[in-house]
Motif scaffolding. Sequence first.
Motif, short mmCIF file in Angstrom:
data_model
loop_
_atom_site.label_atom_id
_atom_site.label_comp_id
_atom_site.label_asym_id
_atom_site.label_seq_id
_atom_site.Cartn_x
_atom_site.Cartn_y
_atom_site.Cartn_z
N TYR A 187 -26.39 18.94 15.78
CA TYR A 187 -25.54 20.11 15.76
C TYR A 187 -24.25 19.83 16.52
CZ TYR A 187 -29.21 22.92 13.68
OH TYR A 187 -30.15 23.41 12.81
N GLU A 214 -30.79 25.63 16.33
CA GLU A 214 -31.01 26.81 15.50
C GLU A 214 -31.95 27.83 16.10
OE1 GLU A 214 -34.40 24.11 14.66
OE2 GLU A 214 -32.24 23.83 14.83
N LYS A 265 -32.90 30.08 19.38
CA LYS A 265 -32.46 30.48 20.71
C LYS A 265 -33.58 31.06 21.56
CE LYS A 265 -28.21 29.27 20.16
NZ LYS A 265 -27.10 30.18 20.23
N ASN A 292 -26.82 23.87 7.47
CA ASN A 292 -27.31 24.36 8.76
C ASN A 292 -26.19 24.60 9.76
OD1 ASN A 292 -30.46 24.48 9.07
ND2 ASN A 292 -30.03 22.76 7.69
N GLU A 293 -25.18 23.77 9.73
CA GLU A 293 -24.02 24.00 10.60
C GLU A 293 -23.29 25.28 10.18
OE1 GLU A 293 -22.45 23.05 14.01
OE2 GLU A 293 -23.53 21.39 13.05
N LEU A 347 -25.15 28.55 11.38
CA LEU A 347 -24.91 28.91 12.78
C LEU A 347 -23.50 29.44 12.98
CD1 LEU A 347 -26.75 26.32 15.03
CD2 LEU A 347 -27.61 28.31 13.82
N GLN A 362 -22.69 33.24 14.35
CA GLN A 362 -21.87 33.41 15.54
C GLN A 362 -20.60 34.19 15.24
OE1 GLN A 362 -21.50 29.33 16.84
NE2 GLN A 362 -23.69 29.21 17.32
N ALA A 378 -32.98 30.40 12.87
CA ALA A 378 -31.92 30.24 11.88
C ALA A 378 -31.91 28.81 11.39
CB ALA A 378 -30.56 30.60 12.48
N ASN A 379 -32.27 28.61 10.13
CA ASN A 379 -32.22 27.27 9.55
C ASN A 379 -32.13 27.37 8.04
OD1 ASN A 379 -34.96 26.82 8.17
ND2 ASN A 379 -35.62 27.43 10.22
#
Length: 337
Positions: free
Chosen positions: A67, A176, A178, A209-210, A213, A217, A226-227
């Motif tokens: 990440y 991913e 938290k 995946n990037e 996120l 955000q 989150a994936n």
Amino acid sequence: MLRCIKLSIDELKNAIIEDIRKTCEEKNVVVAFSGGMDSTLVSVLTVEALGKERVELVNVCFGPFAYSNSISKVLEISSKIGKSVTFLDGIKAQWEIWKHGPSCNLCTKKIKFGMVSSYAGNRLILGGANKSDSWGQYGIKLSGNSYSPLFNLTKSDITQLLKSYGLEPRSLKIGENKSSKGREGCKLKHLLKMMAVPRFHGKAVALSNELLLDFLQSKNIDYSMANVKIIGPLKRNMALVNVLPHLKDVEKEEFKEILRSLDVINDVYFVEKPIVLFAKVNPGIYVDDKAKYWLEKGRLQREFAAPIRMEWSVSKNNKLRTFHIVNFKEVDDFQAL
């Protein structure tokens, strides 16, 4: 042994520090350092036990499969510890493993540990294995040149010890998940198929995946999972998006359009109902019920946003050494199958 009796946090910290001094004796050591919770705690304890000059932090870098915040996190935490970091390039070695199918364990053994071990030479390597992972449950605290000073600790112990050093555990989560119990981030673990063509299969899992996120955000959406899982036959990338809590319809449509704009994603689905995953597997795995159970319940279920069930079949591809999810089906009730 450290948890046979209830210790205060200070007593636990002192016991681990003393154990590190006793185990490492007068030798210089290497810490396998990811910048996450476990390796950060190992680093601060080891520096306190042995002194900065005897400790080297080493990170295996996976380029696009890490990440984007991982390198900055590594540098930020190492700066707080007062140590620089040595980076090793693990990208090519990771592809060599994943082109034969997903294998996090082999990646850890051959790359994360293997590359650090080769670099360390005769120095002892300290890692963050603990009771929350498989090595901490079934492995050995001291094996060869590998030493796990957190071996007897739970995630709760680790969280409290980090706080005693003024480090906020939540800020050390990478990737991913938290939640305090979540796994830290490697994007490639979400590629549930062979990475035969990195610029197609690898690019799909890295970008999706990037982007997920970034999207969450940008919308200030809080999440516990989150994936984006990439499945499908080799010629087609199907994206299974897992977010908890589930996204609103308008949010799903917006993110779906983002993924559809990628030339490496063919289909996009959101996992919100129970699904059946159709897996092609190596013949050795097919006849091993324990291996199949672990893949379904241990490896995969915890990273899906709804219950899953596996349907297994033997692969005819002799290059596949593990498993390959080729398709899925959404169901209302497993009992109806």
